[in-house]
Write an enzyme that holds these catalytic residues in place. Sequence first.
Site, mmCIF file in Angstrom:
data_model
loop_
_atom_site.group_PDB
_atom_site.id
_atom_site.type_symbol
_atom_site.label_atom_id
_atom_site.label_comp_id
_atom_site.label_asym_id
_atom_site.label_seq_id
_atom_site.Cartn_x
_atom_site.Cartn_y
_atom_site.Cartn_z
ATOM 1 N N GLU A 169 53.038 -2.938 -3.436
ATOM 2 C CA GLU A 169 51.585 -3.120 -3.567
ATOM 3 C C GLU A 169 50.819 -1.956 -2.931
ATOM 4 O O GLU A 169 49.849 -1.468 -3.495
ATOM 5 C CB GLU A 169 51.198 -4.457 -2.922
ATOM 6 N N ARG A 175 46.283 -7.495 -8.913
ATOM 7 C CA ARG A 175 46.388 -6.408 -7.923
ATOM 8 C C ARG A 175 46.333 -5.044 -8.612
ATOM 9 O O ARG A 175 47.111 -4.138 -8.300
ATOM 10 C CB ARG A 175 47.671 -6.518 -7.084
ATOM 11 N N SER A 208 51.111 -8.015 2.075
ATOM 12 C CA SER A 208 52.234 -8.113 1.120
ATOM 13 C C SER A 208 52.680 -6.719 0.707
ATOM 14 O O SER A 208 51.863 -5.927 0.233
ATOM 15 C CB SER A 208 51.802 -8.865 -0.136
HETATM 16 C C1 LIG Z 1 47.411 -8.277 7.293
HETATM 17 C C2 LIG Z 1 47.005 -7.850 5.921
HETATM 18 C C3 LIG Z 1 46.691 -8.799 4.971
HETATM 19 C C4 LIG Z 1 46.300 -8.422 3.688
HETATM 20 N N1 LIG Z 1 45.985 -9.398 2.784
HETATM 21 C C5 LIG Z 1 45.594 -9.062 1.533
HETATM 22 C C6 LIG Z 1 45.241 -10.077 0.589
HETATM 23 O O1 LIG Z 1 45.267 -11.265 0.884
HETATM 24 N N2 LIG Z 1 44.865 -9.688 -0.653
HETATM 25 C C7 LIG Z 1 44.799 -8.358 -1.010
HETATM 26 O O2 LIG Z 1 44.441 -8.077 -2.167
HETATM 27 N N3 LIG Z 1 45.123 -7.386 -0.126
HETATM 28 C C8 LIG Z 1 45.516 -7.706 1.128
HETATM 29 N N4 LIG Z 1 45.860 -6.717 2.022
HETATM 30 C C9 LIG Z 1 45.834 -5.304 1.596
HETATM 31 C C10 LIG Z 1 44.529 -4.562 1.948
HETATM 32 O O3 LIG Z 1 43.850 -5.181 3.002
HETATM 33 C C11 LIG Z 1 43.574 -4.464 0.759
HETATM 34 O O4 LIG Z 1 44.225 -3.878 -0.336
HETATM 35 C C12 LIG Z 1 42.333 -3.635 1.092
HETATM 36 O O5 LIG Z 1 41.426 -3.657 0.009
HETATM 37 C C13 LIG Z 1 42.659 -2.196 1.440
HETATM 38 O O6 LIG Z 1 41.473 -1.617 1.948
HETATM 39 P P1 LIG Z 1 41.527 -0.291 2.833
HETATM 40 O O7 LIG Z 1 40.124 0.152 3.013
HETATM 41 O O8 LIG Z 1 42.320 -0.504 4.045
HETATM 42 O O9 LIG Z 1 42.272 0.691 1.806
HETATM 43 P P2 LIG Z 1 43.229 1.926 2.165
HETATM 44 O O10 LIG Z 1 44.543 1.407 2.620
HETATM 45 O O11 LIG Z 1 42.536 2.886 3.035
HETATM 46 O O12 LIG Z 1 43.397 2.554 0.732
HETATM 47 C C14 LIG Z 1 44.087 1.874 -0.303
HETATM 48 C C15 LIG Z 1 43.979 2.705 -1.585
HETATM 49 O O13 LIG Z 1 42.630 2.784 -1.994
HETATM 50 C C16 LIG Z 1 42.186 4.141 -2.056
HETATM 51 N N5 LIG Z 1 40.797 4.146 -1.578
HETATM 52 C C17 LIG Z 1 40.344 3.668 -0.403
HETATM 53 N N6 LIG Z 1 39.008 3.757 -0.348
HETATM 54 C C18 LIG Z 1 38.604 4.327 -1.511
HETATM 55 C C19 LIG Z 1 37.337 4.699 -2.065
HETATM 56 N N7 LIG Z 1 36.188 4.502 -1.411
HETATM 57 N N8 LIG Z 1 37.323 5.272 -3.300
HETATM 58 C C20 LIG Z 1 38.465 5.468 -3.988
HETATM 59 N N9 LIG Z 1 39.685 5.153 -3.508
HETATM 60 C C21 LIG Z 1 39.755 4.580 -2.298
HETATM 61 C C22 LIG Z 1 43.157 4.923 -1.173
HETATM 62 O O14 LIG Z 1 43.255 6.277 -1.590
HETATM 63 C C23 LIG Z 1 44.445 4.150 -1.411
HETATM 64 O O15 LIG Z 1 45.030 4.559 -2.631
HETATM 65 C C24 LIG Z 1 46.247 -7.067 3.329
HETATM 66 C C25 LIG Z 1 46.578 -6.086 4.298
HETATM 67 C C26 LIG Z 1 46.936 -6.478 5.579
HETATM 68 C C27 LIG Z 1 47.255 -5.433 6.604
#
Ligand SMILES: Cc1cc2nc3c(=O)[nH]c(=O)nc-3n(C[C@H](O)[C@H](O)[C@H](O)COP(=O)(O)OP(=O)(O)OC[C@H]3O[C@@H](n4cnc5c(N)ncnc54)[C@H](O)[C@@H]3O)c2cc1C
Length: 339
Positions: A334, A164, A238
């Site tokens: 996380e 992670r 998580s």
């Molecule tokens: C129900 C649920 C289940 C999940 N299960 C998992 C799982 O099984 N495994 C897992 O690893 N994660 C899981 N996650 C966490 C999440 O889905 C992932 O980490 C996902 O990659 C986040 O993507 P996002 O676009 O929503 O990021 P955001 O929440 O929008 O951003 C997360 C971080 O990334 C940065 N960021 C976003 N986009 C960019 C970009 N283009 N360039 C630079 N920085 C950027 C943001 O500034 C922030 O620091 C889960 C979340 C939920 C709600």
Amino acid sequence: MKRALNASLQHLNSFSVAARAGQLLELESEQDLQVFMTEHDFDPERDLILGGGSNILFAGDVEGTVVLNHVHGKRIVADSENEVLVDVCGGENWHQLVLWSLQQGLSGIENLSLIPGLVGAAPMQNIGAYGVELADVIVSVQALELASGRRRSFGHDDCQFGYRDSRFKSVDAGRFLITRIRLRLQRIFTAELNYAGVGEELRAMGVKDPTAKQVSAAIVRLRRRKLPDPQVTGNAGSFFKNPVVDRAVAAQLAKDFEGLPVYATDHQAAKLSAAWMIEQCGWKGHRQGDAGVARQHALVLVNHGHASGQQILELADAIGDSVRSRYGIELQPEPRIVR
Ligand SMILES: Cc1cc2nc3c(=O)[nH]c(=O)nc-3n(C[C@H](O)[C@H](O)[C@H](O)COP(=O)(O)OP(=O)(O)OC[C@H]3O[C@@H](n4cnc5c(N)ncnc54)[C@H](O)[C@@H]3O)c2cc1C
């Protein structure tokens, strides 16, 4: 490029907590990216790049600008007998990409089905689930350096992927906007079914020799059962990472606390189950106002309705305190916390 001033972020984060941005910029094309880089003086202390908002907790407002990268596009760039290279823009939805890859007859990311969020955020924490992580399939990351506007390309080993974790989340946090990733996918499918529950789920579906699509379907079923749907109950998956400790420390804890799940990572380190420790401390299903711990999963903090980010953070701190005092282990969140 769309712009809004004093914009609400409540519908843009999966916890659904109220927060505001001084300015919201939505980038929808390569041209928007260029204009943004020339016009905007990005300050990581003040501004924020946001994807799908599924790995972030707003415990305060963003005074500056929140930048949404909604640039779409994906294409196959090399296609050999088995290996296929795919370039995907950061604004694509991750799960839709998984479904698209399966439709093309490609495998490699089916175990990462139904992870919310956008492609641009996937390298940030090296998304992982059911025995597979992005680092297993990613070839390179294209990014814009926010301070200089320079285009940068990072090969797999330059990304410093860990559990992670990556350079984009640690040493280079806030320095880059990830615009595109390249994945190496396969035409010949090899199932990765070692992770607990996947084999059982396939058996329950009556599947003996699964295809990649069937593995994806099994994982979707498992996840729908095990995790609260953010559309119904706000959460970010998580909330805590599984702590990685020295093997000797893990062995002593396993002796002192019968039943503590310990997973070897390499010959020196081991991963402890944060969910088990949190559950043993009595937090599973606990509710403090509208902030709570999911009934299905002790690692998932939830917003039952009108919790603020601050209230969720206070609950996370209380959980961290009790795990520290009982097990001597420091839990790390996380999601990104915005204060
Ligand atoms: C129900 C649920 C289940 C999940 N299960 C998992 C799982 O099984 N495994 C897992 O690893 N994660 C899981 N996650 C966490 C999440 O889905 C992932 O980490 C996902 O990659 C986040 O993507 P996002 O676009 O929503 O990021 P955001 O929440 O929008 O951003 C997360 C971080 O990334 C940065 N960021 C976003 N986009 C960019 C970009 N283009 N360039 C630079 N920085 C950027 C943001 O500034 C922030 O620091 C889960 C979340 C939920 C709600």
